[in-house]
Design an enzyme around this catalytic site. Structure first.
Site, PDB file in Angstrom:
ATOM      1  N   GLU A 194      -6.261   7.732  -7.530  1.00  0.00           N
ATOM      2  CA  GLU A 194      -5.795   8.911  -8.276  1.00  0.00           C
ATOM      3  C   GLU A 194      -4.436   8.949  -8.492  1.00  0.00           C
ATOM      4  OE1 GLU A 194      -7.884  12.411  -6.806  1.00  0.00           O
ATOM      5  OE2 GLU A 194      -6.072  13.582  -7.669  1.00  0.00           O
TER       6      GLU A 194
ATOM      7  N   ASP B 141      -1.373  11.778 -10.232  1.00  0.00           N
ATOM      8  CA  ASP B 141      -1.497  12.976 -10.221  1.00  0.00           C
ATOM      9  C   ASP B 141      -0.282  13.609 -11.097  1.00  0.00           C
ATOM     10  OD1 ASP B 141      -4.037  13.429  -9.343  1.00  0.00           O
ATOM     11  OD2 ASP B 141      -3.311  14.068  -7.399  1.00  0.00           O
TER      12      ASP B 141
ATOM     13  N   GLU C  61       0.536  17.598 -11.422  1.00  0.00           N
ATOM     14  CA  GLU C  61      -0.120  19.034 -11.311  1.00  0.00           C
ATOM     15  C   GLU C  61       1.011  20.019 -11.412  1.00  0.00           C
ATOM     16  OE1 GLU C  61      -3.990  18.817  -8.564  1.00  0.00           O
ATOM     17  OE2 GLU C  61      -2.247  18.859  -7.231  1.00  0.00           O
TER      18      GLU C  61
END
Ligand SMILES: *[C@@H]1O[C@H](CO)[C@@H](O)[C@H](O)[C@H]1NC(C)=O
Ligand SMILES: *[C@@H]1O[C@H](CO)[C@@H](O)[C@H](O)[C@H]1NC(C)=O
Ligand SMILES: *[C@@H]1O[C@H](CO)[C@@H](O)[C@H](O)[C@H]1NC(C)=O
Length: 294
Positions: A101, A103, A105
């Protein structure tokens, strides 16, 4: 031939024939709702996506295709005003307990206080690699471009073309690197009032809901992975790679390195690689490697 080597071969082919072109994704055609469909709006013929969070649900959209390496650009305008407790996301992820993953955010804040751009990386299911930054601009008044470059050598996070983070392939010293699991692209907005703003001290004010973030200019230059093989031909539309570097081999030149160091010096809020209390047994292996000049 393994899917990886066929991808690399295609990359080499495309690189040498200079066919690289970006594909502008359409949220209607190229994506599907992951959850909270009643809070998803796709406007302007598929060019603009808004995701909302209210006291019933957040919402999310994901790409129909899966990708193994590429450059992924998204322009995002974050929740304005009091966004405390909310988290908007833009990330890539594979599935399962040993998933990979990458990311971005965005942790909201009360009006006038800074968002946090939170980045993380999972490889083979192992995360705990957060780096956080304050934006050097107001991310709620206009769109800004958030980019993931993912090639076999490294992952680069960029904001408006400025590199803010790099994660190098350190497989040689035993650090798993995402290079075999295809990832889906996700966007979402959700409530994280128990941790997002000042570590959970400031809660979401639901009387100000719905909270909405907007996404546009979703552009891919990536290898589509399907039924065990990978195809890097995206489209033959106009080339919109910015700068002269192709993502397949992108690294940080000296100018990029200066920019990255400057952002990290001025705007970095948290770096797992300096969190000795969190890792009493010793920092993760990659933290002992030089990040730059590789
Ligand atoms: C959710 O928000 C709506 C609209 O503001 C309100 O009418 C409703 O009472 C709220 N529900 C809860 C469970 O807070
Ligand atoms: C919110 O603002 C406070 C006060 O300026 C700051 O400490 C915090 O890092 C900001 N961001 C988040 C996501 O809490
Ligand atoms: C929540 O927002 C409403 C409307 O803006 C405001 O009147 C109220 O004071 C806020 N509540 C808190 C706890 O800040």
């Amino acid at each position: 031939m393994s899917s990886l080597s066929s991808c690399v071969m295609l990359l080499v082919l495309m690189f040498t024939t200079n066919l690289m072109a970006a594909s502008a994704e359409n949220f209607d055609r190229d994506c599907q709702v992951s959850y909270g469909g009643e809070n998803v709006a796709i406007l302007d013929g598929g060019e603009l996506l808004t995701l909302s969070l209210d006291n019933t649900t957040g919402s999310g959209v994901q790409s129909n295709n899966n990708y193994l390496f590429g450059r992924f650009d998204m322009n995002i305008k974050l929740v304005p005003g009091n966004s405390a407790g909310t988290v908007a996301t833009y990330y890539l992820s594979s599935q399962g307990p040993t998933h990979d993953e990458i990311d971005f955010e965005f942790l909201g804040n009360v009006s006038g206080q800074p968002y946090i751009i939170h980045t993380n990386l999972y490889s083979q299911g192992q995360g705990n690699r957060e780096q956080q930054f304050y934006p050097w601009f107001d991310p709620t008044t206009s769109f800004h471009k958030y980019t993931v470059v993912w090639n076999p050598q490294r992952i680069i996070w960029m904001v408006d073309e400025t590199p803010i983070r790099v994660f190098n392939n350190n497989e040689a010293i035993g650090v798993p690197f995402p290079n075999s699991q295809a990832m889906t692209v996700y966007t979402s907005i959700w409530d994280a009032e128990d941790w997002a703003t000042e570590g959970g001290r400031v809660k979401t004010n639901w009387t100000e809901a719905p909270f909405s973030a907007s996404y546009t200019d979703f552009e891919l230059n990536a290898c589509v992975y399907s039924s065990g093989s990978s195809s890097c031909a995206t489209s033959t539309s106009t080339n919109s790679i910015t700068g002269s570097e192709a993502w397949e081999t992108q690294s940080l030149d000296s100018e990029d390195q200066e920019k990255l160091l400057s952002v990290q010096e001025k705007y970095m809020v948290y770096d797992y690689c300096t969190d000795y209390e969190r890792f009493p047994q010793g920092l993760p292996t990659e933290c002992k490697q030089p990040t730059l000049l590789q």
